[in-house]
Design an enzyme around this catalytic site. Structure first.
Site, PDB file in Angstrom:
ATOM      1  CB  CYS A  55      -0.926   0.014   1.207  1.00  0.00           C
ATOM      2  SG  CYS A  55      -2.050  -1.388   1.296  1.00  0.00           S
ATOM      3  CB  SER A  56       3.908   2.044   1.915  1.00  0.00           C
ATOM      4  OG  SER A  56       4.845   3.070   1.979  1.00  0.00           O
TER       5      SER A  56
END
Length: 166
Positions: free
Chosen positions: A60-61
């Site tokens: 996600c990062s």
């Protein structure tokens, strides 16, 4: 019906599946300063909506950082990252990662986005990794529900769709 797994285990998505050609449902989420934000707040712009379970995880990062980098190269496109993270956590993460070219929005309060876009994982109360491109008339022009939540989306196809949308 969309079939999605999380760590190879099937999960249930709540809400209606969005398809290309659909009118994008309006939704209410929270900005990092706790103000309500809706799709209508981006009227007249193409929206690339990047959906992630949590900005505090590796995939996600990386996804959020990638779209932040690409956002500068897109004309009349607003990039939104929506997750179930608390607005405070999103703000902290953005500050720590130099995220300035996109809006991070939280669906934690109502799960309104998740339900309206068929991206809410019932078992985890997280959003399933997905990408939606919505044109300036709020017509959906691109949809990707990533079949395994821990995998990356198809960046190239999403960015191409955003560039082609009017």
């Amino acid at each position: 019906m969309v079939h999605v797994t999380f760590n190879q285990e099937p999960v249930t998505l709540v809400g209606s599946e969005i398809k290309v050609g659909d009118q994008a449902p309006n939704f209410t989420v929270l900005s990092n300063d706790l103000k309500e934000v809706t799709l209508d707040d981006y009227a007249g712009k193409v929206k690339l909506i990047s959906v992630v379970p949590s900005v505090d995880t590796g995939v996600c990062s990386e996804q959020t950082r990638r779209f932040n980098e690409e956002a500068d190269k897109l004309d009349n496109v607003q990039v939104l990252t929506i997750s179930m993270d608390l607005p405070f956590a999103q703000a902290r993460w953005c500050a720590a990662n130099g995220i300035k070219n996109l809006d991070t929005l939280s669906d934690h309060r109502l799960a309104d986005f998740g339900e309206k876009y068929g991206a809410l994982i019932k078992e985890l109360r997280l959003l399933s990794r997905s990408i939606f491109v919505v044109d300036s008339n709020n017509t959906v022009t691109y949809v990707e529900y990533v079949s395994e939540v821990t995998n990356f989306p198809d960046y190239d196809s999403a960015l191409k769709a955003a560039k082609e949308a009017k």
